[in-house]
Write an enzyme that holds these catalytic residues in place. Structure first.
Site, PDB file in Angstrom:
ATOM      1  N   ASP A 101       0.857  -1.185   0.000  1.00  0.00           N
ATOM      2  CA  ASP A 101       0.000   0.000   0.000  1.00  0.00           C
ATOM      3  C   ASP A 101       0.891   1.233   0.000  1.00  0.00           C
ATOM      4  OD1 ASP A 101      -1.967   1.873   0.265  1.00  0.00           O
ATOM      5  OD2 ASP A 101      -2.491   1.374   2.333  1.00  0.00           O
ATOM      6  N   ASP A 103       0.698   5.096  -0.069  1.00  0.00           N
ATOM      7  CA  ASP A 103      -0.114   6.305   0.092  1.00  0.00           C
ATOM      8  C   ASP A 103       0.792   7.466   0.456  1.00  0.00           C
ATOM      9  OD1 ASP A 103      -2.570   5.265  -0.493  1.00  0.00           O
ATOM     10  OD2 ASP A 103      -3.146   4.901   1.576  1.00  0.00           O
ATOM     11  N   ASP A 305       3.205   1.364   3.296  1.00  0.00           N
ATOM     12  CA  ASP A 305       2.511   1.221   4.573  1.00  0.00           C
ATOM     13  C   ASP A 305       2.797  -0.197   5.073  1.00  0.00           C
ATOM     14  OD1 ASP A 305       0.835   1.129   6.712  1.00  0.00           O
ATOM     15  OD2 ASP A 305      -0.910   1.917   5.667  1.00  0.00           O
TER      16      ASP A 305
END
Length: 397
Positions: A101, A103, A305
């Site tokens: 992930d 972000d 992440d």
């Protein structure tokens, strides 16, 4: 969100999902062995996670989500024997996709568009490393619909990895434990009777060794092609001393000597060709300081992440579904270089609609820049839905 806005959002999301299950491109986004996955969603009106769902066929799934319009729609990275059992220990874990992930946080007034570009750069780096360093092939890139991207890896080699093993991958990708000894071999070379001394450097044969060595070569090549004044300034910024320890400042004379050494020698060519170099103690500090500098630079590290990757029972957003915080599609990306989420992930119409904004803001979407002012605005539907989902605007009662 007021009631009028809620009803409008339910209607538009429901229209989207009604057509979605007839779309062949969406059907290709359904994960393999979907009947062994746990499913979960957050409904628009109640905004509370419903999970531990399972579906035996697509018809069953379609019927459920047309009746319960999701604001967010998720499935598990894990495969289970009994995905609908609520107690995690009784589900019967069989394996899990490897998920990354990426972000970006909006900090220091960083614009949404810029944030997405930074996330895209990270994805490109990560994708290349997963293929070249780890030899993985079954990789999907998905725009999350929000602040970044998800990478789904379904290579058989990763499905049985436990959390600890996935953590080791993260440590390697993020260079958490990387230091000069991991990327640069150093040996002292002593001549006859110990009179002649020097230092022999060699690139450590690893992906990070190659990456940092290339950065050092590029740096030295740039230095020797600079003007004398610019080169001296650049070398002095490294704060190198002649002694083994680094000192705060380097004299102009020492910096000039290093620059002249680079100009007159074939050090850069030898480093490119042989991945090694012999030099004296004076130049040793320059090499080591450049390497230390490179190791501290973000561009050679991957930012993900970490809890998402190490969690072997994670729920992840379904590609093709809508992101309830933006109204954008969580888009499966075929060509990351050409992908523009602020064009390619927009699914709603450009029909103008009146909306009440609670802030002054602006956003670039579909090659247009929209300046939104507090109060009434007339904007395309896809902009209105973006603002409503973000909690920045509402429809008038």
């Amino acid at each position: 969100m007021n009631e009028v806005s809620t009803i409008y959002l339910i209607r538009k999301f429901n229209e989207y999902y009604t057509n979605l299950f007839k779309n062949k491109n969406f059907l290709s986004c359904i994960p393999p062995s979907f009947n062994e996955r746990e499913w979960g969603f957050i409904p628009i009106r109640y905004k509370r996670m419903w999970r531990h769902l399972s579906f035996q066929n697509l018809g069953e799934m379609e019927k459920f989500f047309l009746k319960n319009t999701p604001l967010h729609l998720y499935y598990s990275s894990a495969y289970y024997e009994h995905p609908d059992i609520k107690k995690m220990s009784e589900k019967g874990w069989k394996g899990a996709d490897l998920i990354f992930d990426i972000d970006m946080d909006i900090e220091n007034d960083l614009k949404y568009e810029k944030m997405l570009l930074l996330a895209k750069d990270e994805v490109i780096k990560l994708y290349d490393i997963l293929k070249s360093d780890f030899g993985l092939n079954d990789i999907q890139i998905v725009f999350s619909g929000g602040r970044g991207y998800h990478i789904h890896v379904r290579d058989r080699s990763v499905l049985k990895l436990k959390s600890e093993e996935r953590r080791e991958m993260i440590d390697s990708l993020s260079a958490n434990s990387l230091n000069i000894d991991n990327v640069l071999k150093k040996r002292e070379v002593v001549g006859d009777y110990g009179i002649e001394r020097g230092y022999y450097y060699e690139m450590v044969d690893s992906s990070w060794g190659e990456r940092v060595w290339s950065s050092v070569v590029t740096f030295l090549d740039e230095i020797r092609n600079m003007s004398e004044n610019d080169a001296i300034k650049k070398i002095k910024e490294l704060k190198i001393g002649k002694r083994d320890k680094f000192v705060k400042d380097l004299s102009k004379k020492d910096a000039l000597e290093m620059y002249q050494m680079l100009k007159k020698s074939n050090i850069v060519e030898l480093m490119k060709k042989d991945r090694k170099i012999t030099t004296d103690k004076f130049f040793k500090n320059l090499m080591e300081r450049i390497v230390e500098n490179e190791l501290n630079m973000l561009p050679i590290k991957i930012n993900t992440d970490n809890p998402v990757t190490t969690d072997i029972k994670r729920l992840i957003r379904l590609p093709g579904s809508l992101h309830g915080g933006t109204g954008f599609q969580a888009k499966l990306v075929d060509n990351i270089d050409n992908f523009d989420p602020l064009n390619d992930a927009i699914v709603f119409s450009d029909e103008n609609k009146k909306i009440i904004s609670i802030v002054d803001t602006d956003i670039s979407m579909k090659d247009n820049k929209y300046k939104i002012r507090k109060g009434e605005n007339k904007l395309p539907e896809f902009v209105c839905l973006f603002l409503i989902c973000r909690g920045l605007a509402y429809l008038e009662d």
